[in-house]
Design a protein around this motif. Structure first.
Motif, PDB file in Angstrom:
ATOM      1  N   THR A   1       0.824  -1.491   0.085  1.00  0.00           N
ATOM      2  CA  THR A   1      -0.158   0.080   0.110  1.00  0.00           C
ATOM      3  C   THR A   1       0.961   0.935  -0.166  1.00  0.00           C
ATOM      4  OG1 THR A   1      -1.735  -1.536   1.405  1.00  0.00           O
ATOM      5  CG2 THR A   1      -1.618   0.847   0.891  1.00  0.00           C
TER       6      THR A   1
ATOM      7  N   GLU B   1      -6.469   1.462  -0.955  1.00  0.00           N
ATOM      8  CA  GLU B   1      -7.665   0.118   0.455  1.00  0.00           C
ATOM      9  C   GLU B   1      -8.253   0.241   0.814  1.00  0.00           C
ATOM     10  OE1 GLU B   1      -3.829  -0.695   3.015  1.00  0.00           O
ATOM     11  OE2 GLU B   1      -4.332  -2.450   2.829  1.00  0.00           O
TER      12      GLU B   1
ATOM     13  N   ASP C   1      -5.637  -1.402  -4.922  1.00  0.00           N
ATOM     14  CA  ASP C   1      -5.052  -1.923  -4.079  1.00  0.00           C
ATOM     15  C   ASP C   1      -6.565  -2.827  -3.529  1.00  0.00           C
ATOM     16  OD1 ASP C   1      -4.114  -2.543  -1.823  1.00  0.00           O
ATOM     17  OD2 ASP C   1      -2.966  -0.463  -1.344  1.00  0.00           O
ATOM     18  N   GLU C   2      -5.590  -4.330  -4.082  1.00  0.00           N
ATOM     19  CA  GLU C   2      -6.955  -5.398  -3.603  1.00  0.00           C
ATOM     20  C   GLU C   2      -8.518  -5.052  -3.952  1.00  0.00           C
ATOM     21  OE1 GLU C   2      -6.529  -6.694   0.821  1.00  0.00           O
ATOM     22  OE2 GLU C   2      -4.820  -6.355   1.122  1.00  0.00           O
TER      23      GLU C   2
HETATM   24 MG   LIG Z   1      -2.281  -3.223   2.477  1.00  0.00          MG
END
Ligand SMILES: [Mg+2]
Ligand SMILES: Nc1ncnc2c1ncn2[C@@H]1O[C@H](COP(=O)(O)OP(=O)(O)OP(=O)(O)O)[C@@H](O)[C@H]1O
Lengths: 247, 244
Positions: B41, B81, B157-158
């Protein structure tokens, strides 16, 4: 040109967000009720039998002291707590555009609240013949005072993720700025501080500049003073966010 | 082209990212893997211009993020995130705001918002305030924000975090469909995702890159040929890895 558009986009979103939640309406009602109560009940507006708005404007700094921190506490604290700041600052805009947009939105929100006090003016016009120049000057002074408080509130909001801390800091900071030139305060300082320091601190006070405008004296120096306070606070917010946005 | 050069980031005395370099070309989907706290991140935040790097820089389609941040940020779509957004806004208003900040006006702005809503299948919740949405819908709203301006570079991010299996499938399909035209970087903890969408993967541990290659190349680093074995071997301290 794009910079003005970016400021406008942030400004519009922020202003809308006030009215999207009930907070705005609670705020406006409390603001109007409080100014009304202080003006008509505490100062006994009618009994004075003079058609001017001095007792009305007299209370404005104190109403701002209490309510402006509530209107500004979320500006950056909430943005940081919810991490939406990460979206905002990865958009193709600069930090100063975002700061300016938010500041103007909060200031305009206060201006709306101030504008809604127009029935007080109508009442005095009905009862007598107020000097409209003086009234207008009082409103300009009040608007500048509100802007100064908003800029202080925005700065404290950028220093923390907690709205409560932001509120308390803004309250204390604004109070200091308001009473800096008040005789009991300067009297306390004169006992031990050199004269130039006392005068220096007193010169920073928001109050004298407001008082002269309240009496209808529109002095460019007062306007410049308020503008300087706002520019300084906006710049300080910029610096604070630039160094702390990650935390 | 996205070129990351020797990025470093320190928080106080702790160095979270210790010199990360890689390049991604158009048509590539780069998977960013690593254990919790590895610095994924943080690296993405530096590439997208949110965090200033302590050293190093990222060149985003020719624009240096540290010296020309506005131009560089204009090239990027970013899904942070946990998919943050403005909670009190409705989905349409939120996307309208991001479109406006991205420089779209009038009918073009409306069209962009409509297209993003359609693409992320948000029609059913468009008038709902974001804080009343389920986690998956919030994720999709933020995803819509990232692709709304059809950016040449997508950093996510994810992106499939919190989505149901059907939605995970849909998002991977979308990534695959966009892949040829874009530079895509996704971080993930789901190793099958690497196989299904990524053309290349980087494994990062303790702020440094420990592996960089195609999924096949990475797999060949372990005798079992499984990605999770490779991941464990590379990211757990040498001793523990030798014990199994
Ligand atoms: Mg992260
Ligand atoms: N603002 C900050 N202040 C101090 N330390 C931080 C800060 N942000 C991140 N860190 C630290 O940097 C390290 C890397 O964090 P990062 O969020 O990049 O990890 P990650 O790879 O994304 O992990 P995850 O898989 O859990 O999302 C962590 O040890 C984290 O605690």
């Amino acid at each position: 040109m794009t910079s003005a558009r970016n400021v406008t986009a942030v400004f519009k979103r922020e202003l809308r967000s006030y009215f999207e939640s009930p907070v705005a309406y609670v705020f406006l009602v409390v603001f109007l009720a409080l100014t009304g109560f202080l003006t008509f009940s505490v100062t006994q507006f009618y009994e004075r039998r003079t058609a001017d708005l001095q007792p009305f404007f007299f209370w404005h700094p104190w109403v701002y002291l209490l309510l402006v921190p509530a209107a500004t506490m979320g500006l950056w604290a909430e943005e940081r707590r919810r991490h939406s700041i990460e979206l905002l600052l990865t958009m193709p805009i600069t930090l100063s555009q975002a700061v300016l947009g938010k500041f103007l939105a909060a200031w305009l929100f206060l201006a709306i609240a101030l504008g809604l006090t127009f029935p007080v003016v109508l009442t005095t016009m009905y009862l007598g013949k107020p000097d409209m120049g003086v009234v207008l000057c009082g409103y300009v002074g009040s608007l500048m005072m509100a802007g100064a408080c908003v800029s202080v509130g925005m700065l404290t909001s950028s220093l923390t993720r907690s709205q409560v801390i932001s509120f308390v800091l803004a309250l204390v900071f604004c109070l200091l700025l308001l009473i800096a030139g008040w005789p009991p305060v300067t009297g306390f300082f004169t006992r031990w501080a050199p004269n130039w320091l006392v005068n220096g601190v007193a010169a920073f006070s928001l109050m004298p500049h407001f008082e002269s405008m309240q009496r209808g004296v529109l002095d460019l120096r007062d306007i410049v003073y308020y503008a300087c306070v706002m520019i300084f606070m906006v710049a300080a917010t910029n610096v604070a966010l630039d160094s702390r946005k990650s935390a | 082209m996205l070129e990351v050069r020797e990025l470093r980031k320190s928080f106080g005395s702790f160095e979270a990212v210790k010199g990360v370099s890689f390049t991604v070309n158009k048509g590539e989907v780069l998977g960013f893997l690593g254990p919790n706290g590895a610095g994924k991140t943080t690296t993405m935040r530096m590439i997208t211009g949110f965090l200033p790097p302590s050293a190093g820089t990222a060149i985003v389609n020719g624009h240096d993020i540290t010296t020309h941040p506005v131009q560089a940020k204009g090239q990027i779509g970013y899904l942070p995130e946990n998919a943050p957004s403005y909670d009190s806004m409705t989905v349409t208003d939120f996307l309208g705001f991001t479109a406006e900040v991205r420089g779209f006006r009038g009918s073009e702005r409306r069209d962009r918002v409509e297209a993003a809503i359609k693409q992320c299948r948000l029609e059913g919740v468009r008038r709902q305030a974001i804080d009343t949405l389920s986690k998956g819908y919030r994720q999709r709203t933020c995803f819509a924000q990232a692709i709304l301006h059809d950016p040449p570079i997508l950093i996510m991010d994810e992106p499939t975090d919190g989505l149901d299996p059907n939605q995970k499938f849909v998002v991977r399909e979308m990534i695959r469909k966009m892949a040829a035209q874009k530079i895509i970087v996704i971080s993930t903890h789901i190793l099958e995702e690497v196989d299904s969408v990524c053309t290349r993967a980087i494994i990062i541990a303790n702020g440094t890159i420990v592996a960089n290659g195609t999924p096949q190349e990475l797999r060949s680093k372990s005798p079992t040929g499984r990605l999770d074995d490779v991941f464990r071997r590379l990211t757990i301290g040498g001793e523990e890895a030798r014990n199994d």
